[in-house]
Design a protein around this motif. Structure first.
Motif, PDB file in Angstrom:
ATOM      1  N   GLY A 101      -4.869  -0.250   2.061  1.00  0.00           N
ATOM      2  CA  GLY A 101      -4.751   0.162   0.660  1.00  0.00           C
ATOM      3  C   GLY A 101      -4.708   1.674   0.484  1.00  0.00           C
ATOM      4  O   GLY A 101      -3.950   2.385   1.150  1.00  0.00           O
ATOM      5  N   TYR A 102      -5.573   2.180  -0.388  1.00  0.00           N
ATOM      6  CA  TYR A 102      -5.570   3.605  -0.731  1.00  0.00           C
ATOM      7  C   TYR A 102      -6.397   4.459   0.241  1.00  0.00           C
ATOM      8  O   TYR A 102      -6.579   5.658   0.001  1.00  0.00           O
ATOM      9  CB  TYR A 102      -6.119   3.799  -2.158  1.00  0.00           C
ATOM     10  N   ALA A 120       0.824  -1.218   0.000  1.00  0.00           N
ATOM     11  CA  ALA A 120       0.000   0.000   0.000  1.00  0.00           C
ATOM     12  C   ALA A 120       0.853   1.262   0.000  1.00  0.00           C
ATOM     13  O   ALA A 120       0.531   2.233  -0.687  1.00  0.00           O
ATOM     14  CB  ALA A 120      -0.926  -0.013   1.210  1.00  0.00           C
ATOM     15  N   ALA A 121       1.949   1.262   0.760  1.00  0.00           N
ATOM     16  CA  ALA A 121       2.781   2.468   0.843  1.00  0.00           C
ATOM     17  C   ALA A 121       3.319   2.819  -0.549  1.00  0.00           C
ATOM     18  O   ALA A 121       3.259   3.972  -0.980  1.00  0.00           O
ATOM     19  CB  ALA A 121       3.911   2.252   1.834  1.00  0.00           C
ATOM     20  N   LYS A 122       3.823   1.801  -1.252  1.00  0.00           N
ATOM     21  CA  LYS A 122       4.377   2.054  -2.595  1.00  0.00           C
ATOM     22  C   LYS A 122       3.286   2.443  -3.582  1.00  0.00           C
ATOM     23  O   LYS A 122       3.474   3.318  -4.431  1.00  0.00           O
ATOM     24  CB  LYS A 122       5.117   0.810  -3.107  1.00  0.00           C
ATOM     25  N   ASN A 123       2.129   1.776  -3.491  1.00  0.00           N
ATOM     26  CA  ASN A 123       1.014   2.117  -4.392  1.00  0.00           C
ATOM     27  C   ASN A 123       0.586   3.570  -4.183  1.00  0.00           C
ATOM     28  O   ASN A 123       0.351   4.303  -5.139  1.00  0.00           O
ATOM     29  CB  ASN A 123      -0.184   1.197  -4.130  1.00  0.00           C
ATOM     30  N   LYS A 143       3.142   5.971  -5.617  1.00  0.00           N
ATOM     31  CA  LYS A 143       3.068   6.022  -7.084  1.00  0.00           C
ATOM     32  C   LYS A 143       1.859   6.847  -7.536  1.00  0.00           C
ATOM     33  O   LYS A 143       1.942   7.632  -8.473  1.00  0.00           O
ATOM     34  CB  LYS A 143       3.001   4.605  -7.672  1.00  0.00           C
ATOM     35  N   LEU A 144       0.739   6.660  -6.829  1.00  0.00           N
ATOM     36  CA  LEU A 144      -0.476   7.399  -7.196  1.00  0.00           C
ATOM     37  C   LEU A 144      -0.266   8.903  -7.023  1.00  0.00           C
ATOM     38  O   LEU A 144      -0.638   9.701  -7.892  1.00  0.00           O
ATOM     39  CB  LEU A 144      -1.663   6.910  -6.351  1.00  0.00           C
ATOM     40  N   LEU A 145       0.362   9.288  -5.913  1.00  0.00           N
ATOM     41  CA  LEU A 145       0.603  10.725  -5.684  1.00  0.00           C
ATOM     42  C   LEU A 145       1.536  11.286  -6.750  1.00  0.00           C
ATOM     43  O   LEU A 145       1.339  12.395  -7.241  1.00  0.00           O
ATOM     44  CB  LEU A 145       1.177  10.948  -4.282  1.00  0.00           C
TER      45      LEU A 145
END
Ligand code: IMP
Length: 203
Positions: free
Chosen positions: A154-155, A96-99, A102-104
């Motif tokens: 998650g997000y 989740a941290a990496k996702n 990446k989203l930001l």
């Protein structure tokens, strides 16, 4: 007693699903009950296809009714990404941290009014004879500029539901379940449990 396998290895999701179904005569099984739990590749291109792949594999292997969900985040400014790839957006399943990082990065420079997004969930319940029923839920919102809150998974720390000043990660489980995509899909599934019971009696 209604036996039901929850087709997920995500403890956050399992907690939410069990909490919503809230049936006193339900015997829930999870991956913790089956050491040879199958690893199902989510090769579908829709949430429905992926939910079906997961539920079919378990019903076939263990011969009990099972319920699965597939869910994800659709961000308008990214053409609906990460979508069905939400869990592996940054390359490592469920990180989740990496996702979130990446989203930001992907939304760098995108103004608040263009950061609209939604969580979507499809749930499928299947019985050992192949009968199935499905439900859906969505929650609209927008993506923030940095993570807030430590609850959920998650997000959640980046998602502000429409009309909310807090992210989902700043809400308790009960509050999240009332509005979330999964909450809505599984509330509808709970309403269908009578139908499921009737079907199991007749099959
Ligand atoms: P699934 O397990 O294939 O359904 O993947 C779902 C992925 O979508 C999760 O790993 C999260 O990244 C994201 N997701 C789904 N539901 C939620 C939620 O309620 N909060 C935050 N992220 C979620």
């Amino acid at each position: 007693m209604l036996e039901l396998i929850i087709a997920s290895k995500n403890d956050g999701k399992i907690r939410e699903i069990v909490d919503i179904l809230e049936l006193s005569d339900l015997r829930v099984y999870t991956y913790k009950d089956f050491p040879d739990w199958p690893d199902v590749e989510e090769t579908g291109t829709t949430f429905y296809d992926n939910a079906l792949l997961k539920v079919e594999a378990l019903v076939e292997k263990y011969g009990k009714p099972a319920v699965s969900d597939d869910s994800g985040l659709e961000v308008d400014a990214l053409g609906g990404d990460p979508g069905v790839d939400s869990a592996i957006y940054a390359g490592e399943h469920g990180n989740a941290a990496k996702n979130n990082e990446k989203l930001l990065r992907a939304l760098d420079g995108v103004p608040e009014e263009e950061r609209t997004a939604r969580f979507r969930c499809v749930a499928i319940l299947m019985t050992p004879d192949g009968w199935r029923t499905s439900t859906e839920g969505t929650v609209e919102g927008r993506i923030g500029f940095e993570p807030h809150g430590a609850l959920g998974f998650g997000y959640d720390p980046l998602f502000f539901p429409t009309g909310e000043t807090r992210t989902v990660a700043e809400m308790g489980l009960d509050e999240k379940n009332k509005i979330s995509h999964r909450g809505q899909a599984f509330m509808k599934m709970r309403e269908k449990m009578e139908e499921v019971r009737e079907h199991l009696k007749d099959s």
